[in-house]
Design a protein around this motif. Structure first.
Motif, PDB file in Angstrom:
ATOM      1  N   ARG A  94      16.338  34.663  52.226  1.00 29.62           N
ATOM      2  CA  ARG A  94      14.892  34.537  51.992  1.00 29.62           C
ATOM      3  C   ARG A  94      14.563  33.882  50.651  1.00 29.62           C
ATOM      4  O   ARG A  94      13.387  33.754  50.303  1.00 29.62           O
ATOM      5  CB  ARG A  94      14.243  35.925  52.018  1.00 29.62           C
ATOM      6  CG  ARG A  94      14.447  36.723  53.301  1.00 29.62           C
ATOM      7  CD  ARG A  94      13.662  36.143  54.456  1.00 29.62           C
ATOM      8  NE  ARG A  94      13.697  37.027  55.610  1.00 29.62           N
ATOM      9  CZ  ARG A  94      12.710  37.860  55.946  1.00 29.62           C
ATOM     10  NH1 ARG A  94      11.621  37.920  55.210  1.00 29.62           N
ATOM     11  NH2 ARG A  94      12.817  38.613  57.017  1.00 29.62           N
ATOM     12  N   TYR A 167       7.371  27.810  57.707  1.00 32.56           N
ATOM     13  CA  TYR A 167       8.106  27.166  56.617  1.00 32.56           C
ATOM     14  C   TYR A 167       9.221  26.316  57.202  1.00 32.56           C
ATOM     15  O   TYR A 167       9.846  26.696  58.199  1.00 32.56           O
ATOM     16  CB  TYR A 167       8.701  28.221  55.676  1.00 32.56           C
ATOM     17  CG  TYR A 167       9.594  27.638  54.598  1.00 32.56           C
ATOM     18  CD1 TYR A 167       9.047  27.058  53.468  1.00 32.56           C
ATOM     19  CD2 TYR A 167      10.982  27.667  54.735  1.00 32.56           C
ATOM     20  CE1 TYR A 167       9.862  26.517  52.480  1.00 32.56           C
ATOM     21  CE2 TYR A 167      11.800  27.138  53.752  1.00 32.56           C
ATOM     22  CZ  TYR A 167      11.230  26.560  52.632  1.00 32.56           C
ATOM     23  OH  TYR A 167      12.031  26.022  51.660  1.00 32.56           O
ATOM     24  N   GLU A 258       2.705  34.712  51.173  1.00 30.41           N
ATOM     25  CA  GLU A 258       3.714  34.590  52.218  1.00 30.41           C
ATOM     26  C   GLU A 258       3.302  35.354  53.474  1.00 30.41           C
ATOM     27  O   GLU A 258       3.637  34.935  54.593  1.00 30.41           O
ATOM     28  CB  GLU A 258       5.066  35.088  51.715  1.00 30.41           C
ATOM     29  CG  GLU A 258       5.709  34.164  50.704  1.00 30.41           C
ATOM     30  CD  GLU A 258       7.096  34.596  50.290  1.00 30.41           C
ATOM     31  OE1 GLU A 258       7.745  33.849  49.547  1.00 30.41           O
ATOM     32  OE2 GLU A 258       7.526  35.680  50.713  1.00 30.41           O
ATOM     33  N   SER A 259       2.572  36.439  53.312  1.00 30.03           N
ATOM     34  CA  SER A 259       2.091  37.178  54.476  1.00 30.03           C
ATOM     35  C   SER A 259       1.000  36.397  55.203  1.00 30.03           C
ATOM     36  O   SER A 259       0.973  36.348  56.437  1.00 30.03           O
ATOM     37  CB  SER A 259       1.555  38.551  54.041  1.00 30.03           C
ATOM     38  OG  SER A 259       2.568  39.327  53.444  1.00 30.03           O
ATOM     39  N   SER A 262       2.730  33.313  56.846  1.00 28.59           N
ATOM     40  CA  SER A 262       3.940  33.632  57.621  1.00 28.59           C
ATOM     41  C   SER A 262       5.165  32.882  57.096  1.00 28.59           C
ATOM     42  O   SER A 262       5.907  32.257  57.863  1.00 28.59           O
ATOM     43  CB  SER A 262       3.729  33.311  59.109  1.00 28.59           C
ATOM     44  OG  SER A 262       2.718  34.119  59.654  1.00 28.59           O
ATOM     45  N   PRO A 264       8.790  33.073  55.573  1.00 27.35           N
ATOM     46  CA  PRO A 264       9.868  34.075  55.541  1.00 27.35           C
ATOM     47  C   PRO A 264      10.593  34.125  54.202  1.00 27.35           C
ATOM     48  O   PRO A 264      11.784  33.832  54.096  1.00 27.35           O
ATOM     49  CB  PRO A 264      10.806  33.592  56.659  1.00 27.35           C
ATOM     50  CG  PRO A 264      10.634  32.109  56.663  1.00 27.35           C
ATOM     51  CD  PRO A 264       9.186  31.855  56.325  1.00 27.35           C
ATOM     52  N   ARG A 268       7.410  38.275  51.885  1.00 27.10           N
ATOM     53  CA  ARG A 268       7.294  38.805  53.250  1.00 27.10           C
ATOM     54  C   ARG A 268       8.365  39.869  53.508  1.00 27.10           C
ATOM     55  O   ARG A 268       8.111  40.871  54.184  1.00 27.10           O
ATOM     56  CB  ARG A 268       7.438  37.650  54.244  1.00 27.10           C
ATOM     57  CG  ARG A 268       7.255  38.043  55.707  1.00 27.10           C
ATOM     58  CD  ARG A 268       5.822  38.481  55.976  1.00 27.10           C
ATOM     59  NE  ARG A 268       5.667  38.877  57.369  1.00 27.10           N
ATOM     60  CZ  ARG A 268       5.326  38.024  58.342  1.00 27.10           C
ATOM     61  NH1 ARG A 268       5.109  36.749  58.061  1.00 27.10           N
ATOM     62  NH2 ARG A 268       5.189  38.459  59.570  1.00 27.10           N
ATOM     63  N   LEU A 269       9.562  39.659  52.967  1.00 26.31           N
ATOM     64  CA  LEU A 269      10.627  40.649  53.105  1.00 26.31           C
ATOM     65  C   LEU A 269      10.224  41.967  52.457  1.00 26.31           C
ATOM     66  O   LEU A 269      10.504  43.051  52.993  1.00 26.31           O
ATOM     67  CB  LEU A 269      11.911  40.115  52.470  1.00 26.31           C
ATOM     68  CG  LEU A 269      13.113  41.064  52.444  1.00 26.31           C
ATOM     69  CD1 LEU A 269      13.566  41.400  53.862  1.00 26.31           C
ATOM     70  CD2 LEU A 269      14.267  40.460  51.644  1.00 26.31           C
ATOM     71  N   ASP A 272       7.727  43.781  54.792  1.00 22.34           N
ATOM     72  CA  ASP A 272       8.423  44.348  55.954  1.00 22.34           C
ATOM     73  C   ASP A 272       9.267  45.558  55.547  1.00 22.34           C
ATOM     74  O   ASP A 272       9.333  46.555  56.283  1.00 22.34           O
ATOM     75  CB  ASP A 272       9.316  43.286  56.597  1.00 22.34           C
ATOM     76  CG  ASP A 272       8.518  42.153  57.219  1.00 22.34           C
ATOM     77  OD1 ASP A 272       7.312  42.356  57.488  1.00 22.34           O
ATOM     78  OD2 ASP A 272       9.082  41.050  57.401  1.00 22.34           O
TER      79      ASP A 272
END
Length: 313
Positions: A94, A167, A258-259, A262, A264, A268-269, A272
């Motif tokens: 990531r 991305y 990033e959220s 979308s 990755p 975003r990590l 999650d």
């Protein structure tokens, strides 16, 4: 200079230790059970207890911390509870999107904000100055996700110029890489531009009243040379400071941006991992962000010595 660098590096050790302890304790003391998330809604208490035992979550907090810190010192970040991969693999996979987004944002922000701030200081009291300051206030006031959705509506939905989300790695083609990076970078750079432009204007405006600026003008030097060689260089220390401080805003903005788009990346990590109560991943990512922040602050401190040699002594 070497001694100065060593002292700064040694000072980061207790900071990282405090961050590690705080992150570890906050995750354990907040409500929620990773074992229950992994087991699912229909799991029995025995199944959840078995998962807790397998993950080592049934041990005392001090034991868990000692095991985790020992693994960390040996370069082992552990295995993700949720993604079923090692945390190191997750971070490496990531890293590229986040680094690309952060570097592009910084480049855009500095290239736009510094000239805007210098121009606002030079045109102090005019409509140009008021427009730049108005933009700075607006940049601070509007949340990052609102800016992101507004840019998506205008450039992706209405004009259909750019893709909405996703991305593409630079290895897959520079054009696609750039197309998918423009909107998130612009979104994230707005608050950064506002911050740097405002500080640049204040610093340059203060320097423009100094005697050496009047002397340079009396000698007939070109105004652009006076602004960028004399005024901007002598006003650089607070500008470099605010660029370093802005990294904290950048790290927080990466998670939101990033959220929204979308992407990755590490942001975003993080989201999650928080939703899944994935302790090893959250701890490793936050520590990584802390190390990056400390390293950038060290670089900022070293940059001071380039603009003001008196700081070395």
């Amino acid at each position: 200079m070497l001694g100065y660098i060593l002292r700064r590096l040694l000072a980061t050790i207790p900071v990282l230790l405090i961050v590690a302890v705080l992150v570890f304790l906050m995750l354990r003391l907040t409500p929620g059970d990773p074992a229950a998330v992994i087991a699912g809604d229909n799991a029995t208490s025995e199944q959840i207890a078995m998962i807790r035992s397998r993950l080592g979550l049934d041990q005392p907090i001090l034991t868990q911390f000692l095991i985790w810190s020992g693994n960390l010192l040996s370069g082992n970040f552990g295995e993700s509870f949720f993604f079923k991969k090692t945390v190191a693999e997750l971070i490496v996979g990531r890293l590229e999107p986040t680094v690309s987004l952060a570097l592009t944002t910084i480049v855009i922000a500095v290239l736009v904000a510094v000239p805007l701030g210098v121009l606002a200081a030079y045109k102090h009291g005019t409509w140009i100055d008021r427009v730049v300051m108005g933009f700075s206030v607006l940049g601070f006031s509007v949340p990052v996700f609102v800016i992101g959705y507004a840019l998506i509506y205008v450039f992706a939905i209405t004009l259909n110029w750019l893709p909405i989300q996703g991305y593409q790695s630079i290895s897959g083609g520079f054009r696609g890489f750039l197309q998918r990076l423009i909107l998130p970078s612009l979104t994230l750079s707005v608050i950064y531009i506002a911050l740097i432009a405002r500080m640049t204007r204040a610093s340059v405006l203060e320097v423009l009243g100094e005697d050496y600026i009047r002397t340079a003008r009396a000698k007939g030097q070109v105004e652009r040379k006076i602004l960028f060689r004399h005024a901007l260089k002598n006003a650089a220390v607070p500008i470099v400071t605010v660029i370093g401080i802005g990294v904290a805003l950048l790290i927080g903005g990466v998670v939101v941006t990033e959220s929204v788009f979308s992407i990755p990346g590490l942001g975003r990590l993080t989201v999650d991992a928080v939703l899944a109560r994935d302790y090893p991943t959250i701890q490793a990512v936050i520590l990584l962000f802390s190390v990056v922040y400390i390293a950038i602050n060290l670089c900022v401190d070293l940059a001071y010595t380039l603009f003001d040699p008196r700081i070395r002594y």
